[in-house]
Structures are given as structure tokens and as C-alpha cells.
Design a protein around this motif. Structure first.
Motif, PDB file in Angstrom:
ATOM      1  N   PHE A  57     -20.670 -29.468   5.099  1.00  0.00           N
ATOM      2  CA  PHE A  57     -20.840 -30.527   4.101  1.00  0.00           C
ATOM      3  C   PHE A  57     -20.251 -30.105   2.747  1.00  0.00           C
ATOM      4  O   PHE A  57     -19.610 -30.911   2.058  1.00  0.00           O
ATOM      5  CB  PHE A  57     -22.331 -30.848   3.960  1.00  0.00           C
ATOM      6  N   ILE A  58     -20.455 -28.838   2.394  1.00  0.00           N
ATOM      7  CA  ILE A  58     -19.872 -28.335   1.143  1.00  0.00           C
ATOM      8  C   ILE A  58     -18.350 -28.386   1.202  1.00  0.00           C
ATOM      9  O   ILE A  58     -17.671 -28.748   0.240  1.00  0.00           O
ATOM     10  CB  ILE A  58     -20.370 -26.909   0.865  1.00  0.00           C
ATOM     11  N   TYR A  59     -17.798 -28.054   2.356  1.00  0.00           N
ATOM     12  CA  TYR A  59     -16.341 -28.134   2.513  1.00  0.00           C
ATOM     13  C   TYR A  59     -15.847 -29.570   2.322  1.00  0.00           C
ATOM     14  O   TYR A  59     -14.849 -29.812   1.645  1.00  0.00           O
ATOM     15  CB  TYR A  59     -15.941 -27.626   3.896  1.00  0.00           C
ATOM     16  N   LEU A  60     -16.539 -30.527   2.930  1.00  0.00           N
ATOM     17  CA  LEU A  60     -16.137 -31.930   2.762  1.00  0.00           C
ATOM     18  C   LEU A  60     -16.234 -32.359   1.301  1.00  0.00           C
ATOM     19  O   LEU A  60     -15.370 -33.088   0.791  1.00  0.00           O
ATOM     20  CB  LEU A  60     -17.009 -32.828   3.642  1.00  0.00           C
ATOM     21  N   LEU A  61     -17.278 -31.897   0.627  1.00  0.00           N
ATOM     22  CA  LEU A  61     -17.422 -32.227  -0.790  1.00  0.00           C
ATOM     23  C   LEU A  61     -16.288 -31.618  -1.612  1.00  0.00           C
ATOM     24  O   LEU A  61     -15.692 -32.289  -2.481  1.00  0.00           O
ATOM     25  CB  LEU A  61     -18.778 -31.723  -1.296  1.00  0.00           C
ATOM     26  N   LEU A  62     -15.969 -30.361  -1.329  1.00  0.00           N
ATOM     27  CA  LEU A  62     -14.859 -29.716  -2.036  1.00  0.00           C
ATOM     28  C   LEU A  62     -13.536 -30.408  -1.740  1.00  0.00           C
ATOM     29  O   LEU A  62     -12.674 -30.543  -2.620  1.00  0.00           O
ATOM     30  CB  LEU A  62     -14.778 -28.239  -1.637  1.00  0.00           C
ATOM     31  N   MET A  63     -13.360 -30.866  -0.520  1.00  0.00           N
ATOM     32  CA  MET A  63     -12.136 -31.573  -0.175  1.00  0.00           C
ATOM     33  C   MET A  63     -12.030 -32.876  -0.960  1.00  0.00           C
ATOM     34  O   MET A  63     -10.959 -33.236  -1.462  1.00  0.00           O
ATOM     35  CB  MET A  63     -12.091 -31.846   1.329  1.00  0.00           C
ATOM     36  N   ALA A  64     -13.144 -33.590  -1.104  1.00  0.00           N
ATOM     37  CA  ALA A  64     -13.128 -34.827  -1.885  1.00  0.00           C
ATOM     38  C   ALA A  64     -12.796 -34.549  -3.349  1.00  0.00           C
ATOM     39  O   ALA A  64     -12.008 -35.278  -3.979  1.00  0.00           O
ATOM     40  CB  ALA A  64     -14.487 -35.524  -1.763  1.00  0.00           C
TER      41      ALA A  64
END
Length: 332
Positions: free
Chosen positions: A61-68
Motif C-alpha cells: 500500500f505504501i508503494y502504491l501511495l508513493l507511486m501516486a
């Protein structure tokens, strides 16, 4: 007696078997706590696996947030770059000089007559008053191409360190106007005017490019000039003069009332600094490319980490399923 002993002996194996069976039952009853410990150990391993899985999901989830966030930064960076390309910043720099290229001063006196024109110096020990270099030129009005105009072109001051100034006096014999004035304009180089083979065309271009001002009769007008150069985007350079003008009343001490008017004007440089204005695009494409490379590198690293996390979760899940099967097979 021997037969009794044989019977005793023959009876012992049965008793021993029963004893072994009792011991086996007892031993099974003793092994039971171990089996209970064996069932509690997989539950502990399962709880740890769950925690690891939850932790992996959080990391994903943190990775997806960082990607956004990275995608937003890329969009914002490109938008800022395009905005800066459309709106360059005006940069102002100053260059100090001791001598200016003598400007040209074009007067349009009309019916007025030039009485005197001299160069003066403030500093003592410098050369005395010197006569001005002047030229007279006739040309057609650049805006109408029909009216003939008469201009008196005078060489302006050069030496800013010695406080050189140019003092001019005009005389207008008789006027029925309540107010009279003389127009003038400044252009960048008197020498260019002298060297120009087509002086009429040169003056037409100057009148089209430079602003004109006035000074009035009956006053002494003091003009302090400053030079501004503007560099265009195509590489060309334009020159503009800025002025600070002060006016004082001239007290006419002539004994007889006169119907004519006197005009006085003084030109000097305000300061030894040439102001240069140019448009600078603050958007640096290399900075943007470096920022985008850094963002994409971070995304690739995060994607690689997420990929490894997913593989690790799958591996843990398979291992947990395998252990569960082994436990079930052991129970069966």
C-alpha cells in the motif's frame, strides 16, 4: 511341580502382553501433552505468518501511495516547465562605464533659433567650454510621408566621470501663443548618424523608434539621462533613454519688455551605469530531466521491492499450506 512351573511360565507372556498394553496405553496418555504442544506450535507459526502478510500488504500500500505521489510530481514538474517557458523572468544587470557613446539629440525648433550650444565640465582643471557639434537635416515625416520636418541634431555628452553636460539656448522672435515649447528626441549614437550615408532615412527610423519630449520657453530645463538596453529573444538589442527632468523659472532681466522667448535646456548623464534588461527562461530542461530520472528510478526500485514482497508473500503462503498438509497428514 514342573508342570506348574511351565504353566507359570506360559502364563507370564500373557501377563507381560497385558502389561505392555497397559504401558502402551499409559505411554499414549503420556505422549498426549507432546501432541498438544505440537498443535500449539503451528498456531504460533500461523500468527507470525499473518503478521508478515499484513506487513507486506502495508508495504504494498505504501508503494502504491508513493507511486501516486511520484505520478503527481511528474505532472506538476512538466506543468511548471511549460508555464516557465511561457513566462520568462526579466533579468536586470548594470554595467559601469566611464565614457558613453555620445548620444544624438535631435531638436525640432520650428521658428526658434539656436543661440548657443556648449559643453561644460563641473570638475576644476578640466578643459573649458567647447562648442557643440551640430548638423541640420530635412526629411519627410515618417508617419505621414507628406510633411517636411526640419531637425537640428546635436552631439550629446560623453564623459560621465567628469560630469560633462551640454547647455543649449534658443531664441524665438515674437510669438502670439501663451505657451510655446520645443520638441526633441534622443537616439543612441551621434557617430552613427554622422557615418550614415542616408541621414534622412536614419532620422526617420529614429523618430519611429524613440520617444520625443518637450521643454518650454521661459524655463531652464535640466535633463538627466540614463541608458537602458533591452535584449530581445531573437538576439537583437534595443536602446531606450530614461530621463529625470527638473524645471526652474528663468528670470528675464532685460530692461525692455520683449515679445520674444528664450529656451534653456541642459543635458547630462545621471550615473555611469548602463542598465541591461533581458528575458531569462528559468525553466532548465536538464533539471527537469534529472528530476524525472530520479522519480522513475525510485519507482523502479519501489516496484522491484513490491515484486519481491509479493513473491515472499506467495512463498510464505505456500510454506504455510505445506505445513498445514503435513499436520493434517500426521493427525490422520
Amino acid at each position: 511341580q514342573l508342570s506348574e512351573d511351565v504353566e507359570r511360565v506360559s502364563g507370564n507372556p500373557t501377563e507381560e502382553r497385558e502389561g505392555e498394553m497397559e504401558v502402551h496405553e499409559d505411554s499414549s496418555s503420556v505422549i498426549l501433552p507432546d501432541s498438544e504442544l505440537g498443535t500449539t506450535a503451528p498456531s504460533l507459526r500461523f500468527s507470525k505468518t499473518c503478521l508478515k502478510n499484513v506487513f507486506s500488504v502495508i508495504l504494498l500500500f505504501i508503494y502504491l501511495l508513493l507511486m501516486a505521489v511520484a505520478v503527481f510530481l511528474v505532472y506538476q514538474t512538466i506543468s511548471d516547465f511549460r508555464e516557465k517557458l511561457k513566462h520568462p523572468v526579466m533579468s536586470v544587470s548594470y554595467k559601469e562605464v566611464s565614457l558613453y557613446d555620445a548620444p544624438g539629440i535631435a531638436f525640432y525648433p520650428g521658428k526658434a533659433r539656436l543661440v548657443s550650444c556648449k559643453h561644460h565640465y563641473y570638475d576644476p582643471g578640466q578643459p573649458g567650454d567647447t562648442e557643440c557639434t551640430t548638423r541640420r537635416i530635412n526629411y519627410t515625416d515618417p508617419f505621414t510621408n507628406q510633411t517636411m520636418k526640419y531637425a537640428l541634431v546635436v552631439q550629446g555628452p560623453r564623459d560621465v566621470k567628469k560630469k560633462e553636460l551640454v547647455f543649449l539656448q534658443f531664441h524665438l522672435n515674437g510669438t502670439d501663443q501663451d505657451f510655446s515649447a520645443i520638441d526633441y528626441l534622443l537616439f543612441s549614437s551621434f557617430q552613427e548618424f554622422i557615418n550614415s550615408p542616408e541621414k534622412a532615412e536614419f532620422m526617420k527610423d529614429c523618430e519611429s523608434s524613440y520617444s520625443s519630449w518637450k521643454f518650454s520657453g521661459g524655463f531652464r530645463t535640466w535633463v538627466k539621462m540614463s541608458l537602458v538596453k533591452t535584449k530581445e529573444e531573437d538576439g537583437s538589442e534595443t536602446v531606450e533613454f530614461k530621463q529625470e527632468t527638473s524645471v526652474v523659472t528663468y528670470i528675464d532681466q532685460r530692461t525692455k519688455p520683449q515679445s520674444d522667448q528664450l529656451f534653456f535646456v541642459v543635458f547630462e548623464w545621471k550615473d555611469p551605469f548602463i542598465q541591461t534588461v533581458q528575458a531569462i527562461i528559468t525553466a532548465n530542461p536538464w533539471n527537469m530531466i534529472a528530476l524525472l530520472c530520479g522519480i522513475f528510478l525510485a519507482l523502479f526500485k519501489a516496484a522491484d521491492f513490491a515484486k519481491l514482497s509479493v513473491k515472499w508473500m506467495i512463498k510464505i503462503r505456500k510454506r504455510h499450506l505445506k505445513r498445514s498438509r503435513q499436520v493434517m497428514n500426521h493427525i490422520n
